[in-house]
Design a protein around this motif. Structure first.
Motif, PDB file in Angstrom:
ATOM      1  N   LEU A   1       0.920  -1.300   0.043  1.00 51.30           N
ATOM      2  CA  LEU A   1      -0.041   0.014   0.083  1.00 51.30           C
ATOM      3  C   LEU A   1       0.702   1.108  -0.240  1.00 51.30           C
ATOM      4  CD1 LEU A   1      -2.764  -0.967   2.340  1.00 51.30           C
ATOM      5  CD2 LEU A   1      -2.875  -0.813   0.061  1.00 51.30           C
ATOM      6  N   ASP A   2       1.984   1.178   0.247  1.00 51.73           N
ATOM      7  CA  ASP A   2       2.935   2.461   0.295  1.00 51.73           C
ATOM      8  C   ASP A   2       2.736   3.047  -1.028  1.00 51.73           C
ATOM      9  OD1 ASP A   2       3.615   1.973   2.991  1.00 51.73           O
ATOM     10  OD2 ASP A   2       5.466   0.911   2.556  1.00 51.73           O
ATOM     11  N   SER A   3       2.974   2.241  -2.179  1.00 48.61           N
ATOM     12  CA  SER A   3       3.065   2.802  -3.525  1.00 48.61           C
ATOM     13  C   SER A   3       1.917   3.893  -3.849  1.00 48.61           C
ATOM     14  CB  SER A   3       3.009   1.723  -4.547  1.00 48.61           C
ATOM     15  OG  SER A   3       1.713   1.132  -4.695  1.00 48.61           O
ATOM     16  N   ILE A   4       0.963   3.853  -3.011  1.00 49.10           N
ATOM     17  CA  ILE A   4      -0.540   4.745  -3.273  1.00 49.10           C
ATOM     18  C   ILE A   4      -0.359   5.933  -2.633  1.00 49.10           C
ATOM     19  CG2 ILE A   4      -2.050   2.780  -4.498  1.00 49.10           C
ATOM     20  CD1 ILE A   4      -3.342   3.057  -1.701  1.00 49.10           C
ATOM     21  N   MET A   5       0.859   6.059  -1.395  1.00 48.12           N
ATOM     22  CA  MET A   5       0.691   7.016  -0.537  1.00 48.12           C
ATOM     23  C   MET A   5       1.271   8.127  -1.403  1.00 48.12           C
ATOM     24  SD  MET A   5      -0.513   5.821   2.001  1.00 48.12           S
ATOM     25  CE  MET A   5      -0.084   7.187   3.289  1.00 48.12           C
ATOM     26  N   GLY A   7       2.978  11.012  -3.041  1.00 47.17           N
ATOM     27  CA  GLY A   7       4.550  11.240  -3.587  1.00 47.17           C
ATOM     28  C   GLY A   7       5.116   9.924  -3.869  1.00 47.17           C
ATOM     29  N   ASN A   8       4.357   8.836  -3.856  1.00 49.62           N
ATOM     30  CA  ASN A   8       5.040   7.502  -4.356  1.00 49.62           C
ATOM     31  C   ASN A   8       4.372   7.237  -5.742  1.00 49.62           C
ATOM     32  OD1 ASN A   8       6.571   7.239  -1.978  1.00 49.62           O
ATOM     33  ND2 ASN A   8       5.330   5.928  -0.871  1.00 49.62           N
ATOM     34  N   LEU A   9       4.969   6.203  -6.317  1.00 52.14           N
ATOM     35  CA  LEU A   9       4.663   6.160  -7.701  1.00 52.14           C
ATOM     36  C   LEU A   9       3.195   5.649  -8.016  1.00 52.14           C
ATOM     37  CD1 LEU A   9       5.760   5.206 -10.524  1.00 52.14           C
ATOM     38  CD2 LEU A   9       5.814   3.001  -9.952  1.00 52.14           C
ATOM     39  N   GLY A  10       2.490   4.962  -7.424  1.00 52.74           N
ATOM     40  CA  GLY A  10       1.017   4.749  -7.680  1.00 52.74           C
ATOM     41  C   GLY A  10       0.379   5.860  -7.340  1.00 52.74           C
ATOM     42  N   TRP A  11       0.712   6.767  -6.388  1.00 53.35           N
ATOM     43  CA  TRP A  11       0.091   8.373  -6.618  1.00 53.35           C
ATOM     44  C   TRP A  11       0.310   8.987  -7.532  1.00 53.35           C
ATOM     45  CZ3 TRP A  11       1.982  13.331  -5.580  1.00 53.35           C
ATOM     46  CH2 TRP A  11       0.913  14.202  -5.284  1.00 53.35           C
ATOM     47  N   ILE A  15      -2.468  10.687 -10.584  1.00 51.76           N
ATOM     48  CA  ILE A  15      -2.194  11.806 -10.764  1.00 51.76           C
ATOM     49  C   ILE A  15      -2.109  12.251 -12.216  1.00 51.76           C
ATOM     50  CG2 ILE A  15      -1.324  14.399 -10.516  1.00 51.76           C
ATOM     51  CD1 ILE A  15      -2.963  13.185  -7.857  1.00 51.76           C
ATOM     52  N   HIS A  16      -1.203  11.513 -12.632  1.00 45.87           N
ATOM     53  CA  HIS A  16      -0.893  11.810 -14.180  1.00 45.87           C
ATOM     54  C   HIS A  16      -2.076  11.125 -15.071  1.00 45.87           C
ATOM     55  CE1 HIS A  16       1.504  11.413 -17.691  1.00 45.87           C
ATOM     56  NE2 HIS A  16       0.476  10.327 -18.028  1.00 45.87           N
ATOM     57  N   VAL A  17      -2.947  10.124 -14.542  1.00 37.64           N
ATOM     58  CA  VAL A  17      -3.960   9.778 -15.364  1.00 37.64           C
ATOM     59  C   VAL A  17      -5.166  10.656 -15.161  1.00 37.64           C
ATOM     60  CG1 VAL A  17      -5.828   7.868 -15.558  1.00 37.64           C
ATOM     61  CG2 VAL A  17      -3.508   7.156 -15.450  1.00 37.64           C
ATOM     62  N   ARG A  18      -5.400  11.179 -13.971  1.00 34.50           N
ATOM     63  CA  ARG A  18      -6.485  12.261 -13.756  1.00 34.50           C
ATOM     64  C   ARG A  18      -6.413  13.677 -14.651  1.00 34.50           C
ATOM     65  NH1 ARG A  18      -8.518  12.624  -7.697  1.00 34.50           N
ATOM     66  NH2 ARG A  18     -10.347  13.967  -8.849  1.00 34.50           N
ATOM     67  N   VAL A  19      -4.765  14.026 -14.724  1.00 36.54           N
ATOM     68  CA  VAL A  19      -4.437  15.202 -15.264  1.00 36.54           C
ATOM     69  C   VAL A  19      -4.738  14.895 -17.150  1.00 36.54           C
ATOM     70  CG1 VAL A  19      -2.787  16.761 -16.280  1.00 36.54           C
ATOM     71  CG2 VAL A  19      -3.031  16.116 -13.587  1.00 36.54           C
ATOM     72  N   LEU A  20      -4.193  13.967 -17.335  1.00 35.54           N
ATOM     73  CA  LEU A  20      -4.408  13.105 -18.520  1.00 35.54           C
ATOM     74  C   LEU A  20      -6.031  13.346 -19.179  1.00 35.54           C
ATOM     75  CD1 LEU A  20      -3.544  11.990 -21.392  1.00 35.54           C
ATOM     76  CD2 LEU A  20      -3.814   9.801 -20.327  1.00 35.54           C
ATOM     77  N   HIS A  21      -6.826  12.846 -18.309  1.00 36.42           N
ATOM     78  CA  HIS A  21      -8.326  12.826 -18.865  1.00 36.42           C
ATOM     79  C   HIS A  21      -8.738  14.215 -18.761  1.00 36.42           C
ATOM     80  CE1 HIS A  21      -9.303   8.593 -17.128  1.00 36.42           C
ATOM     81  NE2 HIS A  21      -8.682   8.648 -18.204  1.00 36.42           N
TER      82      HIS A  21
END
Length: 83
Positions: A1-5, A7-11, A15-21
């Motif tokens: 679950l650390d990856s979605i915190m 600053g981490n890669l999942g987070w 954010i990248h996908v939301r901005v792309l949309h």
């Protein structure tokens, strides 16, 4: 679950996908002339319904998948912490 915190890669990826949309939606709605987006016919591009389905796919469905794969249910607190 650390990856979605934050600053981490999942987070960062989310954010990248939301901005792309948002960029795609903005570009489609700015079209003019023959290429103008027909909101009456197609609705708002990448609309809230589609985004909510995506959120469901990457939230509750993930938790259910963890339960199935691990063979045991996450605690209510773990589920709330993830969501």
């Amino acid at each position: 679950l650390d990856s979605i915190m934050p600053g981490n890669l999942g987070w960062k990826t989310a954010i990248h996908v939301r901005v792309l949309h948002a960029k795609v939606r903005h570009a489609l709605l700015r079209r003019r002339g023959a290429r103008k987006w027909d909101k009456k016919k197609y609705g708002v591009p990448i609309n809230q319904e589609d985004m909510s389905a995506t959120l469901l796919a990457f939230s509750v469905n993930v938790l259910d998948g963890i339960d199935i794969i691990s063979g045991s249910a996450l605690s209510e607190q773990e589920r709330l912490d993830y969501l």
